[in-house]
Design an enzyme around this catalytic site. Structure first.
Site, PDB file in Angstrom:
ATOM      1  N   TYR A  71     -54.655   2.721 -49.652  1.00  0.00           N
ATOM      2  CA  TYR A  71     -55.604   2.029 -48.419  1.00  0.00           C
ATOM      3  C   TYR A  71     -55.474   0.416 -48.586  1.00  0.00           C
ATOM      4  O   TYR A  71     -55.320  -0.332 -48.055  1.00  0.00           O
ATOM      5  CB  TYR A  71     -56.715   2.560 -48.813  1.00  0.00           C
ATOM      6  CG  TYR A  71     -57.202   3.914 -48.350  1.00  0.00           C
ATOM      7  CD1 TYR A  71     -56.738   5.008 -48.839  1.00  0.00           C
ATOM      8  CD2 TYR A  71     -58.376   3.531 -46.930  1.00  0.00           C
ATOM      9  CE1 TYR A  71     -56.776   5.874 -48.149  1.00  0.00           C
ATOM     10  CE2 TYR A  71     -58.642   4.786 -47.128  1.00  0.00           C
ATOM     11  CZ  TYR A  71     -58.114   5.507 -46.730  1.00  0.00           C
ATOM     12  OH  TYR A  71     -58.611   6.757 -46.702  1.00  0.00           O
ATOM     13  N   LYS A  81     -51.131  13.517 -58.575  1.00  0.00           N
ATOM     14  CA  LYS A  81     -49.166  14.143 -57.896  1.00  0.00           C
ATOM     15  C   LYS A  81     -48.068  13.757 -58.601  1.00  0.00           C
ATOM     16  O   LYS A  81     -47.725  12.617 -58.634  1.00  0.00           O
ATOM     17  CB  LYS A  81     -49.380  13.885 -56.614  1.00  0.00           C
ATOM     18  CG  LYS A  81     -47.700  14.675 -55.985  1.00  0.00           C
ATOM     19  CD  LYS A  81     -48.251  16.394 -55.571  1.00  0.00           C
ATOM     20  CE  LYS A  81     -46.478  16.482 -55.171  1.00  0.00           C
ATOM     21  NZ  LYS A  81     -46.548  18.357 -54.641  1.00  0.00           N
ATOM     22  N   ASP A  99     -51.735  19.298 -54.451  1.00  0.00           N
ATOM     23  CA  ASP A  99     -51.719  19.916 -53.290  1.00  0.00           C
ATOM     24  C   ASP A  99     -52.331  21.968 -53.306  1.00  0.00           C
ATOM     25  O   ASP A  99     -52.488  22.590 -53.059  1.00  0.00           O
ATOM     26  CB  ASP A  99     -49.839  20.547 -52.868  1.00  0.00           C
ATOM     27  CG  ASP A  99     -49.074  20.582 -54.404  1.00  0.00           C
ATOM     28  OD1 ASP A  99     -49.867  19.848 -55.252  1.00  0.00           O
ATOM     29  OD2 ASP A  99     -47.841  21.285 -53.934  1.00  0.00           O
ATOM     30  N   ASP A 134     -59.968  11.250 -49.751  1.00  0.00           N
ATOM     31  CA  ASP A 134     -60.396  11.051 -48.407  1.00  0.00           C
ATOM     32  C   ASP A 134     -59.796  12.074 -48.477  1.00  0.00           C
ATOM     33  O   ASP A 134     -60.682  13.035 -47.422  1.00  0.00           O
ATOM     34  CB  ASP A 134     -58.982  10.111 -47.317  1.00  0.00           C
ATOM     35  CG  ASP A 134     -59.632   9.786 -46.205  1.00  0.00           C
ATOM     36  OD1 ASP A 134     -61.229   9.509 -45.619  1.00  0.00           O
ATOM     37  OD2 ASP A 134     -58.361   9.828 -45.283  1.00  0.00           O
ATOM     38  N   ASP A 153     -62.641  15.539 -46.968  1.00  0.00           N
ATOM     39  CA  ASP A 153     -62.945  16.515 -45.259  1.00  0.00           C
ATOM     40  C   ASP A 153     -62.554  17.667 -45.775  1.00  0.00           C
ATOM     41  O   ASP A 153     -63.507  18.388 -45.242  1.00  0.00           O
ATOM     42  CB  ASP A 153     -62.513  15.592 -44.555  1.00  0.00           C
ATOM     43  CG  ASP A 153     -62.138  14.902 -44.037  1.00  0.00           C
ATOM     44  OD1 ASP A 153     -63.572  13.449 -44.271  1.00  0.00           O
ATOM     45  OD2 ASP A 153     -62.063  14.143 -42.491  1.00  0.00           O
TER      46      ASP A 153
HETATM   47  C1  IPM Z   1     -64.346   7.689 -44.837  1.00  0.00           C
HETATM   48  C2  IPM Z   1     -62.891   7.182 -43.389  1.00  0.00           C
HETATM   49  C3  IPM Z   1     -62.919   6.017 -44.076  1.00  0.00           C
HETATM   50  C4  IPM Z   1     -61.730   6.786 -45.059  1.00  0.00           C
HETATM   51  C5  IPM Z   1     -62.090   5.550 -42.495  1.00  0.00           C
HETATM   52  C6  IPM Z   1     -63.318   5.446 -41.346  1.00  0.00           C
HETATM   53  C7  IPM Z   1     -61.423   3.841 -42.692  1.00  0.00           C
HETATM   54  O1  IPM Z   1     -61.905   8.400 -43.320  1.00  0.00           O
HETATM   55  O2  IPM Z   1     -64.669   7.323 -45.221  1.00  0.00           O
HETATM   56  O3  IPM Z   1     -63.853   8.697 -45.373  1.00  0.00           O
HETATM   57  O4  IPM Z   1     -60.465   6.712 -44.658  1.00  0.00           O
HETATM   58  O5  IPM Z   1     -61.747   6.069 -45.738  1.00  0.00           O
HETATM   59 MG    MG Z   2     -62.847  10.255 -44.279  1.00  0.00          MG
END
Ligand code: IPM
Ligand code: MG
Length: 362
Positions: free
Chosen positions: A141, A189, A221, A245, A249
């Site tokens: 990032y 990884k 993975d 990240d 999710d």
């Molecule tokens: C998160 C989001 C952000 C990230 C985006 C919106 C930049 O996905 O906070 O998880 O990738 O960190």
């Molecule tokens: Mg995210």
């Protein structure tokens, strides 16, 4: 207690969900005798429109001197042009960096009332209670990068880590694990990436300070698979920025909906109460497709405000009261659209917030 909370409502459903979190914070303040003031500041797409930058200096200044920061979400199709000089997401990354928020805590706990809302089998979900700690200010990032631009055909990002960056987030994760079930999983990884080999080496070194911890190193993975196959086996999980990240999710699906998950980003800056200045946000995005309809789930933002009380204001009783109120509303069978199923009553964003406030009053 008096506390000043900077609110970065942001874009899309951001303002709708932070309004409900403010309502709940005000109610909890009234109940326990605290005064919370909310200082609205611009960040993201609206800041680009109104001030020409995704992160105005005034916002950073206000946040640095606040007791905590509450964030909704940023982004939307209006600002999606890949060639634009500034993007809403840049503002989010820049404030994480400006406040040195290197640790992003993402607890994933399944509310048993929501088992039916999850796509995963009930027997796999039983007992899921994870705390994912995502490194937030390093890796791909923020590493050196090259954009291909209009005519270029080469682009790269660099997953760069230094030893101190790894040490501090691993130490914070180890401390968190000591206060929970003393199990820590570090994700990397290391079979392919140099930065992951450093991650593994530094992690092994730091964790020597915590002989009581049961430690496991898992490749990212494989971790993606284990999270779906045996999620209840994990407790605290720590990983670098991009892996964290993606994994969070995925992990959010264990909780039924992204609309349920709060997060706290912490660093080394202290507030007026001598506690970590943190930024608290739902892990979901700005959901432009449902914005403006008052149907978004405000519970992730409301639960983020509970984390704010706990970590930045030291108000554990008050935080627990919000969590109990959310539980009680779910027990009554009330749901927003994203977590609704047969036999539940569907309500909108504002009614959900009102019901949490009512439950707090009981
Ligand atoms: C998160 C989001 C952000 C990230 C985006 C919106 C930049 O996905 O906070 O998880 O990738 O960190
Ligand atoms: Mg995210």
């Amino acid at each position: 207690m008096d506390a000043r909370i900077v609110v970065l409502a942001g874009d899309g459903i951001g303002p709708e969900v932070t309004a409900e979190a403010e309502k709940v914070l005000t109610a909890v303040g009234q109940k326990f005798g605290h005064t919370f003031t909310f200082d609205q500041q611009l960040m993201g797409g609206r800041a680009i429109d109104e001030l020409g930058t995704s992160l105005p200096d005034a916002t950073v200044e206000a946040a640095k001197t606040a007791d905590a920061v509450l964030l909704g979400a940023v982004g939307g199709p209006k600002w999606d042009n890949p060639n634009a000089a500034d993007r809403p997401e840049r503002g989010l990354l820049a404030i994480r960096k400006a406040l040195n928020l290197f640790a992003n805590l993402r607890p994933v706990k399944l509310h048993p009332q929501l088992i039916a809302a999850s796509a995963i089998k009930e027997e796999v979900l039983a007992g899921v209670d994870l705390l994912v700690v995502r490194e937030l200010t390093g890796g791909a990032y923020f590493g050196p990068r090259k954009e291909a631009g209009a005519d270029g055909d080469e682009a790269y990002d660099t997953m760069l880590y230094t030893t101190p960056e790894i040490e501090r987030v691993v130490r914070l994760s180890a401390e968190a694990a000591m206060g929970r079930s003393k199990k820590l999983t570090s994700v990397d990884k290391a079979n392919v990436l140099a930065s992951s080999r450093l991650w593994r080496r530094v992690t092994v070194e730091v964790l020597k300070e915590y002989p009581e911890l049961e430690v496991e190193h898992v490749l990212v993975d494989a971790m993606a698979m284990h999270l779906i196959r045996r999620p209840a086996d994990f407790d605290v999980v720590v990983s670098e920025n991009l892996f964290g990240d993606i994994l969070t999710d995925e992990a959010s699906m264990l909780a039924g909906s992204m609309g349920m998950l709060p997060s706290a980003s912490l660093g080394d800056l202290m507030n007026n109460h001598n506690l970590p200045l943190g930024l608290y946000e739902p892990i979901h995005g700005s959901a432009p497709d449902i914005a403006g309809h008052s149907i978004a789930n405000p519970l992730a933002a409301i639960l983020s405000s509970a984390m704010l009380l706990r970590h930045s204001l030291g108000l554990e009783k008050e935080a627990a009261a919000i969590e109990a109120a959310v539980d009680s509303v779910l027990n009554e069978g009330v749901r927003t659209m994203d977590i609704a199923h047969t036999g539940t009553e569907t309500v909108g964003t504002v009614v959900m917030g009102d019901l949490v406030v009512q439950a707090l009053g009981r």
